[in-house]
Design a protein around this motif. Structure first.
Motif, mmCIF file in Angstrom:
data_model
loop_
_atom_site.group_PDB
_atom_site.id
_atom_site.type_symbol
_atom_site.label_atom_id
_atom_site.label_comp_id
_atom_site.label_asym_id
_atom_site.label_seq_id
_atom_site.Cartn_x
_atom_site.Cartn_y
_atom_site.Cartn_z
ATOM 1 N N UNK A 1 0.840 -1.177 0.000
ATOM 2 C CA UNK A 1 0.000 0.000 0.000
ATOM 3 C C UNK A 1 0.882 1.235 0.000
ATOM 4 N N UNK A 2 0.425 2.247 -0.714
ATOM 5 C CA UNK A 2 1.118 3.521 -0.774
ATOM 6 C C UNK A 2 0.098 4.613 -0.461
ATOM 7 N N UNK A 3 0.461 5.536 0.438
ATOM 8 C CA UNK A 3 -0.420 6.649 0.780
ATOM 9 C C UNK A 3 0.290 7.938 0.416
ATOM 10 N N UNK A 4 -0.417 8.767 -0.340
ATOM 11 C CA UNK A 4 0.160 10.043 -0.769
ATOM 12 C C UNK A 4 -0.798 11.179 -0.397
ATOM 13 N N UNK B 1 -8.710 10.218 -9.614
ATOM 14 C CA UNK B 1 -8.663 9.053 -8.741
ATOM 15 C C UNK B 1 -9.556 9.250 -7.513
ATOM 16 N N UNK B 2 -9.687 10.495 -7.081
ATOM 17 C CA UNK B 2 -10.493 10.805 -5.895
ATOM 18 C C UNK B 2 -11.994 10.792 -6.163
ATOM 19 N N UNK B 3 -12.391 11.246 -7.335
ATOM 20 C CA UNK B 3 -13.826 11.436 -7.618
ATOM 21 C C UNK B 3 -14.654 10.173 -7.375
ATOM 22 N N UNK C 1 -3.309 0.631 -3.751
ATOM 23 C CA UNK C 1 -2.768 -0.728 -3.741
ATOM 24 C C UNK C 1 -2.526 -1.087 -5.200
ATOM 25 N N UNK C 2 -1.278 -1.400 -5.520
ATOM 26 C CA UNK C 2 -0.909 -1.723 -6.913
ATOM 27 C C UNK C 2 -1.433 -0.671 -7.888
ATOM 28 N N UNK C 3 -1.218 0.583 -7.557
ATOM 29 C CA UNK C 3 -1.595 1.725 -8.393
ATOM 30 C C UNK C 3 -3.103 1.925 -8.538
#
Length: 145
Positions: free
Chosen positions: A1-4, A13-15, A54-56
């Motif tokens: 997992x990556x958190x930015x 990606x947010x919408x 997770x995995x882009x």
């Protein structure tokens, strides 16, 4: 997992996640309005949004707004939004997003974080596991109708 920390570049990606969050709270789906709302938050920088991948694949987010305590004369955050895609729940993504918010709070030396949620939200167990305590002082709300 990556958190930015999200920027305007992450808007698409947010919408869908934010729209899903609103639908979870019984609001009508409206991706156009969601995009406008989030774009304004990100442009004005009046909130901090963390986005988990997770995995882009974007799988969850949290949004923090700024507040101030007059009594302690310190800034703090309100964690107003936390949402994990239903296909990714139970994988500690919510806890990871909360811990990212706590890290920012510590880094900025803010007083703390308030969480606003419905009394029936099953995530309350998560909040308690992550060290949040119910605060009986926050019991009134006025709605402008």
């Amino acid at each position: 997992m990556n958190i930015i920390q999200a920027t305007s570049e992450h808007l698409n990606h947010l919408v869908p996640l934010f729209n899903g969050y609103r639908v979870f709270y019984r609001q009508e789906s409206n991706k156009t309005a969601v995009k406008t709302f989030l774009k304004e938050r990100l442009t004005k920088k009046d909130s901090v949004i963390y986005l988990a991948y997770i995995n882009e694949t974007p799988v969850g987010f949290t949004q923090l707004y700024f507040l101030y305590s007059s009594v302690s004369m310190k800034p703090m955050f309100i964690l107003n939004d936390l949402y994990i895609d239903k296909n990714y729940r139970g994988k500690s993504i919510g806890a990871s997003l909360i811990n990212k918010a706590k890290d920012l709070c510590r880094q900025k030396q803010y007083k703390g974080i308030i969480i606003q949620t419905e009394n029936t939200n099953p995530a309350q167990h998560l909040y308690q596991r992550e060290g949040f305590v119910k605060d009986t002082d926050l019991t009134f709300f006025w709605t402008n109708k």
